[in-house]
Design a protein around this motif. Sequence first.
Motif, PDB file in Angstrom:
ATOM      1  N   ILE A  18      26.144  36.999  44.690  1.00  0.00           N
ATOM      2  CA  ILE A  18      27.290  36.616  45.107  1.00  0.00           C
ATOM      3  C   ILE A  18      26.616  35.410  46.759  1.00  0.00           C
ATOM      4  CG2 ILE A  18      29.293  37.456  44.613  1.00  0.00           C
ATOM      5  CD1 ILE A  18      29.673  38.891  47.493  1.00  0.00           C
ATOM      6  N   SER A  19      28.157  34.025  46.597  1.00  0.00           N
ATOM      7  CA  SER A  19      27.731  33.246  47.753  1.00  0.00           C
ATOM      8  C   SER A  19      27.762  34.021  48.919  1.00  0.00           C
ATOM      9  CB  SER A  19      28.088  32.193  46.964  1.00  0.00           C
ATOM     10  OG  SER A  19      29.549  31.885  47.285  1.00  0.00           O
ATOM     11  N   HIS A  23      31.300  36.480  49.569  1.00  0.00           N
ATOM     12  CA  HIS A  23      30.835  37.864  50.421  1.00  0.00           C
ATOM     13  C   HIS A  23      31.546  37.930  51.950  1.00  0.00           C
ATOM     14  CE1 HIS A  23      28.315  40.051  53.104  1.00  0.00           C
ATOM     15  NE2 HIS A  23      28.100  41.164  52.466  1.00  0.00           N
ATOM     16  N   ALA A  24      31.951  37.134  52.908  1.00  0.00           N
ATOM     17  CA  ALA A  24      32.142  36.966  53.632  1.00  0.00           C
ATOM     18  C   ALA A  24      33.953  37.180  53.214  1.00  0.00           C
ATOM     19  CB  ALA A  24      32.104  35.728  54.302  1.00  0.00           C
ATOM     20  N   VAL A  25      34.113  36.844  52.767  1.00  0.00           N
ATOM     21  CA  VAL A  25      36.248  37.027  53.009  1.00  0.00           C
ATOM     22  C   VAL A  25      36.181  38.470  52.246  1.00  0.00           C
ATOM     23  CG1 VAL A  25      37.954  36.745  51.155  1.00  0.00           C
ATOM     24  CG2 VAL A  25      37.006  34.548  51.735  1.00  0.00           C
ATOM     25  N   ALA A  53      38.835  30.048  43.120  1.00  0.00           N
ATOM     26  CA  ALA A  53      37.617  29.583  42.570  1.00  0.00           C
ATOM     27  C   ALA A  53      36.373  29.186  42.497  1.00  0.00           C
ATOM     28  CB  ALA A  53      37.863  27.840  42.705  1.00  0.00           C
ATOM     29  N   TYR A  54      36.038  29.854  41.168  1.00  0.00           N
ATOM     30  CA  TYR A  54      34.398  30.340  41.470  1.00  0.00           C
ATOM     31  C   TYR A  54      33.851  29.883  39.638  1.00  0.00           C
ATOM     32  CZ  TYR A  54      35.927  34.573  38.425  1.00  0.00           C
ATOM     33  OH  TYR A  54      36.289  34.915  37.386  1.00  0.00           O
ATOM     34  N   ALA A  55      32.308  30.036  40.015  1.00  0.00           N
ATOM     35  CA  ALA A  55      31.681  29.096  38.943  1.00  0.00           C
ATOM     36  C   ALA A  55      31.303  30.862  38.324  1.00  0.00           C
ATOM     37  CB  ALA A  55      30.479  28.135  38.599  1.00  0.00           C
ATOM     38  N   GLN A  56      31.215  31.340  37.376  1.00  0.00           N
ATOM     39  CA  GLN A  56      31.503  32.250  36.316  1.00  0.00           C
ATOM     40  C   GLN A  56      29.769  32.055  35.142  1.00  0.00           C
ATOM     41  OE1 GLN A  56      33.960  34.264  34.194  1.00  0.00           O
ATOM     42  NE2 GLN A  56      32.957  34.648  32.485  1.00  0.00           N
TER      43      GLN A  56
END
Length: 116
Positions: A18-19, A23-25, A53-56
């Motif tokens: 994960i970005s 990760h921070a959230v 909103a994330y890229a899968q």
Amino acid sequence: KVLGHWNDGKLDSKILIISRDIHAVLNYPPLFKRLAEEVDPRDIWYRWLHGTAYAQLQLPQVYFDVNPGTCPIDATLLHPASADMQDVLHQAVWSGNDQLQAFPCAAVNRSGLSQR
């Protein structure tokens, strides 16, 4: 971005990348406490990532839940791998043979492990 192994639109939590922002959230203490109370890790990731909103993205050359003795030629990561398969892969990587070092699954496929 979330890279991982996806099954029917749900993230399989065996391995994922994960970005930093996600990760921070997810590592925010009050949120982390709520996540830790959940039971099924796949449900945790799916539930909390579903609203963002994330890229899968599928991890390239990573194979999970393969049939015993099966080793896709381009595999970088493979699960599950029996002790016999791990031994053949180890020998291939340390063989000094450039072809086997580049594609160790070729040694597994030639070994006949898939016939057992």
